[in-house]
Design a protein around this motif. Sequence first.
Motif, mmCIF file in Angstrom:
data_model
loop_
_atom_site.group_PDB
_atom_site.id
_atom_site.type_symbol
_atom_site.label_atom_id
_atom_site.label_comp_id
_atom_site.label_asym_id
_atom_site.label_seq_id
_atom_site.Cartn_x
_atom_site.Cartn_y
_atom_site.Cartn_z
ATOM 1 N N SER A 95 4.040 2.146 7.394
ATOM 2 C CA SER A 95 3.272 1.099 6.716
ATOM 3 C C SER A 95 3.868 0.701 5.379
ATOM 4 O O SER A 95 3.610 -0.416 4.895
ATOM 5 N N ASN A 96 4.658 1.595 4.764
ATOM 6 C CA ASN A 96 5.141 1.348 3.403
ATOM 7 C C ASN A 96 6.217 2.373 3.049
ATOM 8 O O ASN A 96 6.350 3.392 3.736
ATOM 9 N N PRO A 97 6.979 2.130 1.983
ATOM 10 C CA PRO A 97 7.896 3.159 1.491
ATOM 11 C C PRO A 97 7.115 4.260 0.773
ATOM 12 O O PRO A 97 6.057 4.000 0.181
ATOM 13 N N VAL A 98 7.614 5.483 0.815
ATOM 14 C CA VAL A 98 7.066 6.557 -0.006
ATOM 15 C C VAL A 98 7.491 6.307 -1.453
ATOM 16 O O VAL A 98 8.664 6.037 -1.723
ATOM 17 N N GLY A 99 6.539 6.404 -2.371
ATOM 18 C CA GLY A 99 6.842 6.177 -3.785
ATOM 19 C C GLY A 99 5.679 5.527 -4.493
ATOM 20 O O GLY A 99 4.518 5.763 -4.129
ATOM 21 N N PRO A 100 5.946 4.716 -5.494
ATOM 22 C CA PRO A 100 4.864 4.092 -6.258
ATOM 23 C C PRO A 100 3.913 3.309 -5.349
ATOM 24 O O PRO A 100 4.342 2.600 -4.442
ATOM 25 N N ARG A 101 2.619 3.454 -5.614
ATOM 26 C CA ARG A 101 1.607 2.794 -4.788
ATOM 27 C C ARG A 101 1.579 1.291 -5.075
ATOM 28 O O ARG A 101 1.381 0.871 -6.210
ATOM 29 N N ASP A 102 1.788 0.530 -4.020
ATOM 30 C CA ASP A 102 1.714 -0.928 -4.113
ATOM 31 C C ASP A 102 1.006 -1.415 -2.864
ATOM 32 O O ASP A 102 1.636 -1.722 -1.848
ATOM 33 N N ARG A 103 -0.309 -1.484 -2.923
ATOM 34 C CA ARG A 103 -1.092 -1.812 -1.733
ATOM 35 C C ARG A 103 -0.760 -3.192 -1.186
ATOM 36 O O ARG A 103 -0.942 -3.444 0.001
#
Length: 209
Positions: free
Chosen positions: A178-186
């Motif tokens: 669903s997304n890259p691991v790292g800073p949360r960017d919904r």
Amino acid sequence: MNVLIVVATAGEAAGLADLPARVVVSGVGPVAAALATWQALARESFDLAVSAGIGGAYPGSGLQAGDLAVSSVMVQADLGAWDGENFLDLAALGLSVLPGAAHTGTFAVWDGAAQLAAALGAACGPTLTLGTVTGTAERAAELARRYPGALTEGMEGAGVAHAALLAGVPVLELRGVSNPVGPRDRRAWRIPEALAATRRGLAGLLEGV
């Protein structure tokens, strides 16, 4: 093949209800997943337990949103101790997740995993379980270095694997990215695409691809 599918949330389960398998909603985290898996395995005989859902992709994995990851091993990646800036895993600490046996929280998977991944055009590699989702690029990079080839991060896989190991049932993890691991960017999360990838993987497994 009688398959148990363990997912964390009702939302993940909703798109799987028509599949020819038992789908169990565990709740979030490895403890919840282990307890739900153990309860299901105690009630019914299964040939395979699958931890399924969405997850983040580690740097260097080459995975993008909507891709599918199949586990080669399932790792409880945060079991250990911090000694200053150095992480000590269970092997370094001389500890084990099993009484009377050396087991450091890296769980072997079903022997058809690599063949399934190849048939589905999916990546096959280590899937990591953490009790707290990674939120920085530095932490993501550190985990990727510590576990070479790591594909995805989730919160339930190792719990399912631990319960399955104790019950003598093979286990597998499937994660749609669903997304890259790292800073949360919904805003960057691609949950529908990730759920579709997870379903594709489970459907392929159940159809004997």
